[in-house]
Scaffold this motif. Sequence first.
Motif, short mmCIF file in Angstrom:
data_model
loop_
_atom_site.label_atom_id
_atom_site.label_comp_id
_atom_site.label_asym_id
_atom_site.label_seq_id
_atom_site.Cartn_x
_atom_site.Cartn_y
_atom_site.Cartn_z
N LEU A 41 -37.67 65.07 -12.42
CA LEU A 41 -37.23 64.24 -13.65
C LEU A 41 -36.80 65.04 -14.87
CD1 LEU A 41 -39.87 61.40 -13.39
CD2 LEU A 41 -37.50 61.43 -12.74
N GLY A 42 -37.50 66.51 -15.06
CA GLY A 42 -37.05 67.01 -16.43
C GLY A 42 -36.00 68.08 -15.86
N SER A 43 -35.39 67.98 -14.93
CA SER A 43 -34.38 69.12 -14.57
C SER A 43 -33.30 69.01 -15.47
CB SER A 43 -34.02 69.02 -13.15
OG SER A 43 -33.15 69.96 -12.62
N ARG A 44 -32.70 70.10 -15.96
CA ARG A 44 -31.78 70.08 -16.76
C ARG A 44 -30.47 70.43 -15.83
NH1 ARG A 44 -33.45 73.85 -21.85
NH2 ARG A 44 -34.98 72.68 -22.72
N GLN A 45 -30.43 70.79 -14.51
CA GLN A 45 -29.37 71.10 -13.82
C GLN A 45 -28.97 69.83 -13.10
OE1 GLN A 45 -31.25 74.15 -11.89
NE2 GLN A 45 -31.20 75.55 -13.30
N ALA A 46 -29.64 68.89 -13.22
CA ALA A 46 -29.37 67.56 -12.33
C ALA A 46 -28.57 66.55 -13.49
CB ALA A 46 -30.44 66.86 -11.84
N SER A 47 -27.38 66.05 -13.02
CA SER A 47 -26.69 65.22 -13.71
C SER A 47 -27.44 64.04 -14.18
CB SER A 47 -25.45 64.74 -12.90
OG SER A 47 -25.73 63.82 -11.92
N VAL A 48 -27.00 63.31 -15.15
CA VAL A 48 -27.59 62.12 -15.90
C VAL A 48 -27.69 61.13 -14.68
CG1 VAL A 48 -27.55 60.51 -17.51
CG2 VAL A 48 -26.89 62.73 -18.05
N THR A 49 -26.60 60.80 -13.87
CA THR A 49 -26.62 59.80 -12.78
C THR A 49 -27.44 60.14 -11.81
OG1 THR A 49 -24.57 60.84 -11.84
CG2 THR A 49 -24.49 58.91 -13.47
N ALA A 50 -27.88 61.53 -11.62
CA ALA A 50 -28.41 61.80 -10.18
C ALA A 50 -29.95 61.63 -10.56
CB ALA A 50 -28.31 63.15 -9.95
N ARG A 51 -30.48 61.77 -11.84
CA ARG A 51 -31.83 61.58 -12.19
C ARG A 51 -32.17 60.17 -12.36
NH1 ARG A 51 -31.28 64.30 -17.78
NH2 ARG A 51 -29.90 65.91 -17.22
N VAL A 52 -33.62 59.95 -11.66
CA VAL A 52 -34.04 58.72 -11.73
C VAL A 52 -34.99 58.49 -13.12
CG1 VAL A 52 -35.61 57.11 -10.49
CG2 VAL A 52 -34.32 58.92 -9.31
N ALA A 53 -34.44 57.47 -13.77
CA ALA A 53 -35.25 57.14 -15.20
C ALA A 53 -36.63 56.60 -14.76
CB ALA A 53 -34.53 55.99 -15.66
N SER A 54 -37.53 57.11 -15.67
CA SER A 54 -39.06 56.64 -15.28
C SER A 54 -39.30 55.13 -15.52
CB SER A 54 -39.90 57.33 -16.55
OG SER A 54 -39.53 56.80 -18.02
N GLY A 55 -40.04 54.86 -14.54
CA GLY A 55 -40.10 53.26 -14.34
C GLY A 55 -39.22 52.65 -13.38
N GLU A 57 -38.72 54.57 -10.32
CA GLU A 57 -38.85 55.25 -9.07
C GLU A 57 -39.10 54.17 -8.05
OE1 GLU A 57 -41.00 55.90 -11.49
OE2 GLU A 57 -40.24 57.79 -12.66
N ALA A 58 -38.63 54.60 -6.96
CA ALA A 58 -38.92 53.77 -5.79
C ALA A 58 -40.46 53.83 -5.24
CB ALA A 58 -38.25 53.96 -4.46
N ILE A 59 -41.06 52.60 -5.28
CA ILE A 59 -42.65 52.68 -4.70
C ILE A 59 -42.63 52.87 -3.09
CG2 ILE A 59 -44.56 51.31 -4.64
CD1 ILE A 59 -43.62 49.85 -7.22
N GLY A 60 -41.93 52.30 -2.56
CA GLY A 60 -41.82 52.38 -0.91
C GLY A 60 -43.03 51.69 -0.45
N ILE A 61 -43.16 51.34 0.86
CA ILE A 61 -43.97 50.65 1.65
C ILE A 61 -44.77 51.67 2.49
CG2 ILE A 61 -44.43 49.01 3.40
CD1 ILE A 61 -41.46 47.80 2.90
N ASP A 62 -46.11 51.58 1.80
CA ASP A 62 -47.08 52.48 2.76
C ASP A 62 -47.42 52.03 4.30
OD1 ASP A 62 -49.01 54.68 2.91
OD2 ASP A 62 -50.70 53.74 1.85
N VAL A 63 -47.19 52.88 5.12
CA VAL A 63 -47.42 52.65 6.48
C VAL A 63 -48.17 53.77 7.24
CG1 VAL A 63 -46.20 51.80 8.67
CG2 VAL A 63 -45.41 51.12 6.72
N ARG A 100 -30.26 50.86 5.48
CA ARG A 100 -30.74 52.37 5.55
C ARG A 100 -32.26 52.20 5.52
NH1 ARG A 100 -28.36 57.64 3.72
NH2 ARG A 100 -30.06 59.04 3.67
N MET A 101 -33.05 52.95 6.39
CA MET A 101 -34.51 53.03 6.12
C MET A 101 -34.87 54.63 6.48
SD MET A 101 -37.54 51.33 6.46
CE MET A 101 -37.15 49.92 7.01
N THR A 102 -35.56 55.09 5.15
CA THR A 102 -36.12 56.28 5.28
C THR A 102 -37.45 56.32 5.25
OG1 THR A 102 -34.33 56.89 3.73
CG2 THR A 102 -36.03 58.47 3.72
#
Length: 120
Positions: A41-55, A57-63, A100-102
């Motif tokens: 999140l704090g990377s200066r080299q990632a573009s603004v659109t590539a960064r995920v804003a805090s709050g 983030e994907a939570i995901g399904i715990d399996v 898509r499933m990751t």
Amino acid sequence: MLVSQRGGSITVPVILKACAVAFAGLPALAFAQAVPSQTGLGSRQASVTARVASGYEAIGIDVGGFTLFPTTTINTGYDTNIYASSRIEVADAFVTLAPRMTARSQWGRHRLSIVADANI
């Protein structure tokens, strides 16, 4: 046996020990030159659109030992020649569904990611 400038001699084991001490510090020097992660999140080299804003983030399904991240993308389009024919041109609109499933492991020592996707 090697001869020094003062006329004394330096034995091969002494030279090997000196080289071992010199090479012992190389991993620390290489670690200091490591490139920081570009996905954080704090990377200066990632573009603004590539960064995920805090709050957001994907939570995901715990399996078990994995976390599933399902996504679906729907696209629409229009083509003036859907059959790519030079004799008869037929125009039509279409809808594309791309599920898509990751699956990412939650292991402490290793990481495994499995991706399954389709374009319907």
